[in-house]
Design a protein around this motif. Sequence first.
Motif, PDB file in Angstrom:
ATOM      1  N   ARG A 143      86.714 -61.816  35.526  1.00 32.51           N
ATOM      2  CA  ARG A 143      87.106 -60.429  35.767  1.00 32.51           C
ATOM      3  C   ARG A 143      86.218 -59.485  34.978  1.00 32.51           C
ATOM      4  NH1 ARG A 143      92.648 -57.556  33.875  1.00 32.51           N
ATOM      5  NH2 ARG A 143      91.956 -55.479  34.379  1.00 32.51           N
ATOM      6  N   SER A 144      85.964 -59.806  33.723  1.00 32.12           N
ATOM      7  CA  SER A 144      85.114 -58.975  32.890  1.00 32.12           C
ATOM      8  C   SER A 144      83.680 -58.957  33.403  1.00 32.12           C
ATOM      9  CB  SER A 144      85.142 -59.445  31.444  1.00 32.12           C
ATOM     10  OG  SER A 144      86.427 -59.243  30.902  1.00 32.12           O
ATOM     11  N   ALA A 145      83.204 -60.093  33.916  1.00 31.64           N
ATOM     12  CA  ALA A 145      81.849 -60.145  34.460  1.00 31.64           C
ATOM     13  C   ALA A 145      81.735 -59.259  35.691  1.00 31.64           C
ATOM     14  CB  ALA A 145      81.474 -61.580  34.805  1.00 31.64           C
ATOM     15  N   ILE A 146      82.749 -59.273  36.538  1.00 28.56           N
ATOM     16  CA  ILE A 146      82.756 -58.411  37.720  1.00 28.56           C
ATOM     17  C   ILE A 146      82.791 -56.948  37.287  1.00 28.56           C
ATOM     18  CG2 ILE A 146      84.121 -57.684  39.714  1.00 28.56           C
ATOM     19  CD1 ILE A 146      85.003 -60.662  39.927  1.00 28.56           C
ATOM     20  N   ALA A 147      83.668 -56.632  36.348  1.00 26.44           N
ATOM     21  CA  ALA A 147      83.761 -55.255  35.856  1.00 26.44           C
ATOM     22  C   ALA A 147      82.449 -54.818  35.228  1.00 26.44           C
ATOM     23  CB  ALA A 147      84.895 -55.135  34.845  1.00 26.44           C
ATOM     24  N   ALA A 148      81.822 -55.708  34.473  1.00 27.61           N
ATOM     25  CA  ALA A 148      80.549 -55.374  33.829  1.00 27.61           C
ATOM     26  C   ALA A 148      79.490 -55.063  34.868  1.00 27.61           C
ATOM     27  CB  ALA A 148      80.094 -56.520  32.935  1.00 27.61           C
ATOM     28  N   ALA A 149      79.430 -55.862  35.903  1.00 26.92           N
ATOM     29  CA  ALA A 149      78.439 -55.635  36.957  1.00 26.92           C
ATOM     30  C   ALA A 149      78.682 -54.296  37.641  1.00 26.92           C
ATOM     31  CB  ALA A 149      78.477 -56.769  37.967  1.00 26.92           C
ATOM     32  N   ILE A 150      79.939 -54.019  37.958  1.00 29.04           N
ATOM     33  CA  ILE A 150      80.280 -52.758  38.616  1.00 29.04           C
ATOM     34  C   ILE A 150      79.926 -51.578  37.725  1.00 29.04           C
ATOM     35  CG2 ILE A 150      82.214 -51.307  39.382  1.00 29.04           C
ATOM     36  CD1 ILE A 150      83.592 -53.947  40.255  1.00 29.04           C
ATOM     37  N   LEU A 151      80.388 -51.619  36.493  1.00 25.16           N
ATOM     38  CA  LEU A 151      80.204 -50.475  35.603  1.00 25.16           C
ATOM     39  C   LEU A 151      78.766 -50.300  35.146  1.00 25.16           C
ATOM     40  CD1 LEU A 151      83.465 -50.710  33.565  1.00 25.16           C
ATOM     41  CD2 LEU A 151      82.838 -48.968  35.220  1.00 25.16           C
ATOM     42  N   GLY A 194      87.990 -49.230  39.852  1.00 26.41           N
ATOM     43  CA  GLY A 194      89.032 -49.870  40.645  1.00 26.41           C
ATOM     44  C   GLY A 194      89.974 -50.689  39.778  1.00 26.41           C
ATOM     45  N   ASN A 195      90.230 -50.195  38.588  1.00 24.98           N
ATOM     46  CA  ASN A 195      91.110 -50.869  37.638  1.00 24.98           C
ATOM     47  C   ASN A 195      90.623 -52.270  37.271  1.00 24.98           C
ATOM     48  OD1 ASN A 195      92.997 -48.716  37.310  1.00 24.98           O
ATOM     49  ND2 ASN A 195      93.782 -49.204  39.339  1.00 24.98           N
ATOM     50  N   GLN A 196      89.305 -52.472  37.268  1.00 20.89           N
ATOM     51  CA  GLN A 196      88.716 -53.760  36.907  1.00 20.89           C
ATOM     52  C   GLN A 196      88.476 -53.890  35.406  1.00 20.89           C
ATOM     53  OE1 GLN A 196      87.860 -56.544  38.915  1.00 20.89           O
ATOM     54  NE2 GLN A 196      89.281 -55.457  40.229  1.00 20.89           N
ATOM     55  N   VAL A 197      88.763 -52.849  34.651  1.00 22.69           N
ATOM     56  CA  VAL A 197      88.589 -52.904  33.201  1.00 22.69           C
ATOM     57  C   VAL A 197      89.949 -52.791  32.528  1.00 22.69           C
ATOM     58  CG1 VAL A 197      86.246 -51.975  33.214  1.00 22.69           C
ATOM     59  CG2 VAL A 197      88.163 -50.411  33.016  1.00 22.69           C
ATOM     60  N   THR A 198      90.036 -53.387  31.362  1.00 24.81           N
ATOM     61  CA  THR A 198      91.273 -53.284  30.600  1.00 24.81           C
ATOM     62  C   THR A 198      91.353 -51.902  29.950  1.00 24.81           C
ATOM     63  OG1 THR A 198      90.275 -54.054  28.534  1.00 24.81           O
ATOM     64  CG2 THR A 198      91.143 -55.758  30.040  1.00 24.81           C
ATOM     65  N   GLU A 199      92.504 -51.590  29.437  1.00 24.07           N
ATOM     66  CA  GLU A 199      92.698 -50.332  28.715  1.00 24.07           C
ATOM     67  C   GLU A 199      91.725 -50.242  27.538  1.00 24.07           C
ATOM     68  OE1 GLU A 199      94.719 -46.686  27.627  1.00 24.07           O
ATOM     69  OE2 GLU A 199      94.825 -47.858  29.454  1.00 24.07           O
ATOM     70  N   GLU A 200      91.612 -51.329  26.799  1.00 24.47           N
ATOM     71  CA  GLU A 200      90.724 -51.374  25.633  1.00 24.47           C
ATOM     72  C   GLU A 200      89.261 -51.156  26.046  1.00 24.47           C
ATOM     73  OE1 GLU A 200      89.309 -54.674  22.360  1.00 24.47           O
ATOM     74  OE2 GLU A 200      91.378 -54.762  23.065  1.00 24.47           O
ATOM     75  N   GLN A 201      88.843 -51.791  27.123  1.00 20.65           N
ATOM     76  CA  GLN A 201      87.474 -51.625  27.604  1.00 20.65           C
ATOM     77  C   GLN A 201      87.222 -50.190  28.054  1.00 20.65           C
ATOM     78  OE1 GLN A 201      87.681 -54.742  30.557  1.00 20.65           O
ATOM     79  NE2 GLN A 201      86.366 -56.098  29.343  1.00 20.65           N
ATOM     80  N   ALA A 202      88.177 -49.617  28.772  1.00 19.50           N
ATOM     81  CA  ALA A 202      88.020 -48.243  29.256  1.00 19.50           C
ATOM     82  C   ALA A 202      87.893 -47.262  28.093  1.00 19.50           C
ATOM     83  CB  ALA A 202      89.193 -47.858  30.156  1.00 19.50           C
ATOM     84  N   VAL A 203      88.694 -47.458  27.047  1.00 20.05           N
ATOM     85  CA  VAL A 203      88.620 -46.589  25.870  1.00 20.05           C
ATOM     86  C   VAL A 203      87.263 -46.753  25.184  1.00 20.05           C
ATOM     87  CG1 VAL A 203      89.564 -46.189  23.550  1.00 20.05           C
ATOM     88  CG2 VAL A 203      91.107 -46.450  25.510  1.00 20.05           C
ATOM     89  N   CYS A 204      86.809 -47.986  25.033  1.00 20.98           N
ATOM     90  CA  CYS A 204      85.512 -48.246  24.407  1.00 20.98           C
ATOM     91  C   CYS A 204      84.389 -47.579  25.199  1.00 20.98           C
ATOM     92  CB  CYS A 204      85.282 -49.752  24.308  1.00 20.98           C
ATOM     93  SG  CYS A 204      83.704 -50.208  23.550  1.00 20.98           S
TER      94      CYS A 204
END
Length: 118
Positions: A9-17, A53-63
Amino acid sequence: MIAYPHTRRSAIAAAILTTLFSLTACGGGDGGSGGGDRPSVADIKGQITQSSGNQVTEEQAVCLAKTYYESDLSDEAVRLLVEAEDVSKISPEDLSEADQKASKALYDPLVKCLTPAE
């Protein structure tokens, strides 16, 4: 490697972001026509959450939001990120050289925000 589904999930989010923000973060200019104050961390976080698309956690989004807020990007570039209806449509040709340079410096810190804690 199924033992760590959050890693995928984090890898997908990383690629997207990374793709999304490597274009978006370049935006704006040196204060240019938009003027005004820098968007807040909460405003930036809201756009990140929506755009990912909500692919990041709250902590990741804040960071991620704090990284953008504290970056050398112009206020206009950060505002462009927050106000865009579709951040993927922001093109580097629309952006200043200073913000493009500042954007390149953001790559590693943004990836770090998306890396799962061990």
